[in-house]
Enzyme design. Structure first.
Site, PDB file in Angstrom:
ATOM      1  N   SER A  42       0.810  -1.222   0.000  1.00  0.00           N
ATOM      2  CA  SER A  42       0.000   0.000   0.000  1.00  0.00           C
ATOM      3  C   SER A  42       0.840   1.267   0.000  1.00  0.00           C
ATOM      4  CB  SER A  42      -0.894  -0.032   1.244  1.00  0.00           C
ATOM      5  OG  SER A  42      -1.273   1.265   1.622  1.00  0.00           O
ATOM      6  N   GLY A  43       0.459   2.209  -0.862  1.00  0.00           N
ATOM      7  CA  GLY A  43       1.150   3.501  -0.871  1.00  0.00           C
ATOM      8  C   GLY A  43       0.894   4.275   0.409  1.00  0.00           C
ATOM      9  N   LEU A  44      -0.341   4.186   0.885  1.00  0.00           N
ATOM     10  CA  LEU A  44      -0.681   4.902   2.117  1.00  0.00           C
ATOM     11  C   LEU A  44       0.145   4.401   3.293  1.00  0.00           C
ATOM     12  CD1 LEU A  44      -2.484   6.712   3.919  1.00  0.00           C
ATOM     13  CD2 LEU A  44      -4.046   4.769   4.120  1.00  0.00           C
ATOM     14  N   ASP A  54       0.883  10.488   2.090  1.00  0.00           N
ATOM     15  CA  ASP A  54       0.621   9.681   0.888  1.00  0.00           C
ATOM     16  C   ASP A  54       0.465  10.605  -0.313  1.00  0.00           C
ATOM     17  OD1 ASP A  54      -0.031   7.566  -0.752  1.00  0.00           O
ATOM     18  OD2 ASP A  54      -2.083   7.338  -0.003  1.00  0.00           O
ATOM     19  N   ASP A  81       1.306  -0.734  -5.133  1.00  0.00           N
ATOM     20  CA  ASP A  81       0.515   0.470  -5.367  1.00  0.00           C
ATOM     21  C   ASP A  81       1.500   1.526  -5.840  1.00  0.00           C
ATOM     22  OD1 ASP A  81      -0.934   2.767  -5.160  1.00  0.00           O
ATOM     23  OD2 ASP A  81      -1.313   2.610  -2.997  1.00  0.00           O
ATOM     24  N   ASP A  83       0.819   4.361  -7.252  1.00  0.00           N
ATOM     25  CA  ASP A  83       0.171   5.675  -7.391  1.00  0.00           C
ATOM     26  C   ASP A  83      -0.078   5.979  -8.880  1.00  0.00           C
ATOM     27  OD1 ASP A  83       0.240   5.794  -4.666  1.00  0.00           O
ATOM     28  OD2 ASP A  83       2.026   7.057  -4.558  1.00  0.00           O
ATOM     29  N   GLU A 110      -3.000   4.483 -10.931  1.00  0.00           N
ATOM     30  CA  GLU A 110      -4.308   5.142 -10.827  1.00  0.00           C
ATOM     31  C   GLU A 110      -4.349   6.396 -11.690  1.00  0.00           C
ATOM     32  OE1 GLU A 110      -3.572   5.373  -6.587  1.00  0.00           O
ATOM     33  OE2 GLU A 110      -3.864   7.550  -6.629  1.00  0.00           O
ATOM     34  N   LYS A 116      -0.074  12.806  -6.329  1.00  0.00           N
ATOM     35  CA  LYS A 116      -1.452  12.420  -5.977  1.00  0.00           C
ATOM     36  C   LYS A 116      -1.760  12.745  -4.512  1.00  0.00           C
ATOM     37  CE  LYS A 116      -2.116   9.137  -3.904  1.00  0.00           C
ATOM     38  NZ  LYS A 116      -2.195   7.764  -3.344  1.00  0.00           N
ATOM     39  N   ASN A 118      -4.275  11.049  -1.151  1.00  0.00           N
ATOM     40  CA  ASN A 118      -4.999   9.831  -0.796  1.00  0.00           C
ATOM     41  C   ASN A 118      -6.478  10.004  -1.092  1.00  0.00           C
ATOM     42  OD1 ASN A 118      -6.568   8.099   1.439  1.00  0.00           O
ATOM     43  ND2 ASN A 118      -4.679   7.077   0.824  1.00  0.00           N
ATOM     44  N   SER A 119      -7.111   8.906  -1.515  1.00  0.00           N
ATOM     45  CA  SER A 119      -8.504   8.965  -1.973  1.00  0.00           C
ATOM     46  C   SER A 119      -9.480   9.327  -0.865  1.00  0.00           C
ATOM     47  CB  SER A 119      -8.905   7.614  -2.560  1.00  0.00           C
ATOM     48  OG  SER A 119      -7.976   7.225  -3.514  1.00  0.00           O
ATOM     49  N   ARG A 155      -6.425   1.521 -12.193  1.00  0.00           N
ATOM     50  CA  ARG A 155      -7.357   1.941 -11.136  1.00  0.00           C
ATOM     51  C   ARG A 155      -8.006   3.255 -11.555  1.00  0.00           C
ATOM     52  NH1 ARG A 155      -5.254   2.952  -4.974  1.00  0.00           N
ATOM     53  NH2 ARG A 155      -6.471   4.795  -4.444  1.00  0.00           N
ATOM     54  N   HIS A 186     -12.477   2.144  -7.347  1.00  0.00           N
ATOM     55  CA  HIS A 186     -12.383   2.616  -5.962  1.00  0.00           C
ATOM     56  C   HIS A 186     -13.604   3.470  -5.619  1.00  0.00           C
ATOM     57  CE1 HIS A 186     -10.478   2.810  -2.257  1.00  0.00           C
ATOM     58  NE2 HIS A 186      -9.539   3.716  -2.456  1.00  0.00           N
TER      59      HIS A 186
HETATM   60  C1  SPV Z   1      -3.429   2.542  -0.520  1.00  0.00           C
HETATM   61  O1  SPV Z   1      -3.557   1.617   0.295  1.00  0.00           O
HETATM   62  O2  SPV Z   1      -2.444   3.264  -0.547  1.00  0.00           O
HETATM   63  C2  SPV Z   1      -4.473   2.793  -1.478  1.00  0.00           C
HETATM   64  C3  SPV Z   1      -5.823   2.468  -1.122  1.00  0.00           C
HETATM   65  O3  SPV Z   1      -4.192   3.314  -2.520  1.00  0.00           O
HETATM   66  S1  SPV Z   1      -6.513   3.868  -0.521  1.00  0.00           S
HETATM   67  O4  SPV Z   1      -5.775   4.335   0.610  1.00  0.00           O
HETATM   68  O5  SPV Z   1      -7.871   3.477  -0.196  1.00  0.00           O
HETATM   69  O6  SPV Z   1      -6.537   4.883  -1.573  1.00  0.00           O
HETATM   70 MG    MG Z   2      -2.417   4.278  -2.521  1.00  0.00          MG
END
Ligand code: SPV
Ligand code: MG
Length: 539
Positions: A42-44, A54, A81, A83, A110, A116, A118-119, A155, A186
């Site tokens: 995971s990027g986060l 992130d 991930d 990004d 994505e 970017k 975070n979503s 994504r 997502h």
């Molecule tokens: C991550 O885990 O870094 C993701 C998922 O990209 S989210 O945090 O839901 O965007």
């Molecule tokens: Mg991410």
């Protein structure tokens, strides 16, 4: 199976599959051990673990290092991930090459704009990448991969940006035509409506991956029935560790003691296990010269026949008596090896040709019929070099749990014997017993402590006896050199051949050396007579 192939099979399996988040090699290994078939890097959570946001604050090569450690630590495939792909199509091409070199099975990119956000962030990025530009990245990624099973997951953040189902469909279809292997759709609302609506219109065009972080109350079967390919549990390992770390840090701060902490946290041995320390120890055995590693070693005295066993020891010594399908001696060797003692010397005598085992050093006491244990020990001491580590000496007819050699190795002193304070429980059978009188009788509170020995032998008066020596001792490197000198001096004496170990201990004490004892209650069984064989079951 290659990791890439494993991942492709997961994507196309008829089951709903799951990826577990990990943010470093340790968490990746933990996810693998939990039984997951794949990992979401995971990027986060990787950025959080690095202490940054992130928002592409860590450079992609810094993240690449983390992925490399994660990939090296695990055998299951990992989807990273990435990004937005860290730039344009050109950066994505290079990224894919680097991922393949590091054993990564799949990449997810994505359709946001670098850098970017975070979503799930309030006031996150609203503009998405131009569709054609993003399709160029997908095509570049597919052209750059050299392993045909490497997967590129596209994504779309259409729902996150509030652009609705039509835009999500338009984008996903364009990404499919550009060559994506799967779509990650997502959504940040607390119901699964958006992803379910998408899947209904999308059908089976490509596998669809979801991340139900926000719509977590939806039963997993809903996703299974809707035909999604894969669920990503995207950040739960990091979040659970944050909670555990905070609790421990606060408790340490307030209590200023480890007392209430130690049993609540993973033992150090678990840390070593997760680092695969065992493999290094094995490799050291294979590759380091013996003189350099100077390991703890054991000498097993197994020269005597054991006449008490009659026909059972007609041709083989009692150390080779079969206990539940395995000779006593081999069980001992297993126990010693279990605690990492691989330098093992066995002194053979009676029936020596019946004792063979690989990886063991054998030394023979050919005078076994007319000598006792001290002679067997001295032939071993003569042949073994000095050591910077301890030497364990143990009778060949003893079964014991790992705790006994472990405690002996921890104990301080040149000569430390293991004694059992429950000597009375062994009954009044008239067998030879080495009774011991120590300066401190056994109490629960002196567990783990070494106590000096006053006297030792079969003839102690009952009131002085504080324990029984059952044939196990540890000697320090200094103890080993003392032993070598003393044995050399004794060798020419008339009584040498008939000397038992207790005679040797008394000789050492008379020369001013201290024999210490560690109390051990139970966890051992010796074989002095046929009745002992029947005690094995309870042991
Ligand atoms: C991550 O885990 O870094 C993701 C998922 O990209 S989210 O945090 O839901 O965007
Ligand atoms: Mg991410």
């Amino acid at each position: 199976m290659k990791k890439t192939t494993q991942f492709r099979e997961l994507l196309h399996s008829h089951e709903l599959e799951f990826l577990c988040e990990a943010h470093n090699a340790l968490s990746a290994r933990i996810a693998e051990e939990a039984g997951f078939k794949g990992i979401w890097a995971s990027g986060l959570t990787i950025s959080a673990a690095l202490g940054v946001r992130d928002s592409n604050e860590a450079s992609w090569t810094q993240i690449l290092e983390v992925w490399e450690f994660m990939s090296d630590a695990t055998k299951i495939p990992m989807m990273v991930d990435a990004d937005t792909g860290y730039g344009n199509f050109n950066n994505v091409r290079r990224l894919v090459q680097k991922l393949e070199q590091r054993g990564v099975a799949a990449v997810c990119i994505e359709d946001k704009i670098f850098p970017k956000t975070n979503s799930f962030l309030e006031n996150g990025q609203e503009d998405l990448a131009d569709i054609d530009e993003f399709c160029g990245k997908i095509r570049a990624a597919k052209d750059a991969q050299s392993d045909p099973d490497f997967c590129v997951i596209a994504r779309t953040e259409a729902f996150i940006a509030g652009l609705g189902l039509d835009e999500a469909m338009k984008r996903a279809e364009a990404y499919r035509l550009a060559g994506a292997d799967a779509i990650l759709i997502h959504s940040k609302i607390s119901k699964p409506d958006e992803v379910l609506a998408f899947k209904k219109v999308w059908g089976e065009r490509l596998p669809v991956v979801i991340v139900p972080t926000k719509y977590y109350t939806t039963p997993t079967d809903v996703f299974r029935e809707a035909g999604f390919s894969m669920i990503i549990w995207a950040n739960m390992i990091l979040r659970s560790s944050i909670k555990a770390m905070k609790e421990t840090a606060m408790q340490l701060k307030s209590e200023q003691s480890l007392h209430n902490i130690e049993d609540r946290i993973a033992p150090l041995s678990e840390v070593f296990r997760l680092q695969n320390a065992e493999e290094l120890a094995e490799a050291e055995d294979r590759y380091l010269p013996v003189s350099e590693k100077n390991p703890v070693r054991a000498i097993i005295l197994a020269a005597s026949r054991g006449e008490e066993f009659g026909a059972l020891t007609m041709t083989k010594p009692k150390a080779m008596l079969d206990i539940g399908g395995k000779p006593i001696l081999f069980r001992q060797i297993d126990t010693l090896r279990d605690i990492g003692i691989n330098d093992i010397t066995v002194v053979r005598g009676f029936g020596k040709e019946r004792i063979t085992a690989s990886g063991i050093r054998f030394i023979n006491n050919d005078d076994f019929a007319s000598t006792r244990e001290v002679t067997s020990l001295s032939v071993a001491v003569d042949e073994l070099p000095a050591s910077s580590e301890k030497t364990l000496i143990v009778y060949g007819d003893l079964l014991y749990k790992k705790i006994i050699p472990s405690l002996l190795l921890e104990a301080k002193g040149d000569f430390v014997i293991a004694i059992d304070p429950n000597w009375k429980e062994r009954g009044c059978r008239d067998r030879y017993t080495d009774y011991v009188s120590t300066k401190e009788p056994y109490r629960k509170t002196i567990f783990d402590k070494t106590v000096p020995v006053n006297a030792l032998g079969p003839d102690l008066v009952q009131k002085d006896i504080t324990g029984e020596w059952f044939g196990f001792l540890a000697i320090s490197p200094n103890g080993f050199s003392i032993l070598r000198t003393v044995l050399a001096e004794l060798k020419d004496s008339k009584s040498f051949a008939s000397m038992r170990m207790s005679d040797l201990f008394r000789e050492l004490m008379s020369r001013g050396h201290t024999i210490s004892a560690v109390y051990i209650t139970g966890h051992w069984l010796d074989f002095d007579e046929i009745a002992d064989l029947s005690a094995v079951g309870t042991f």
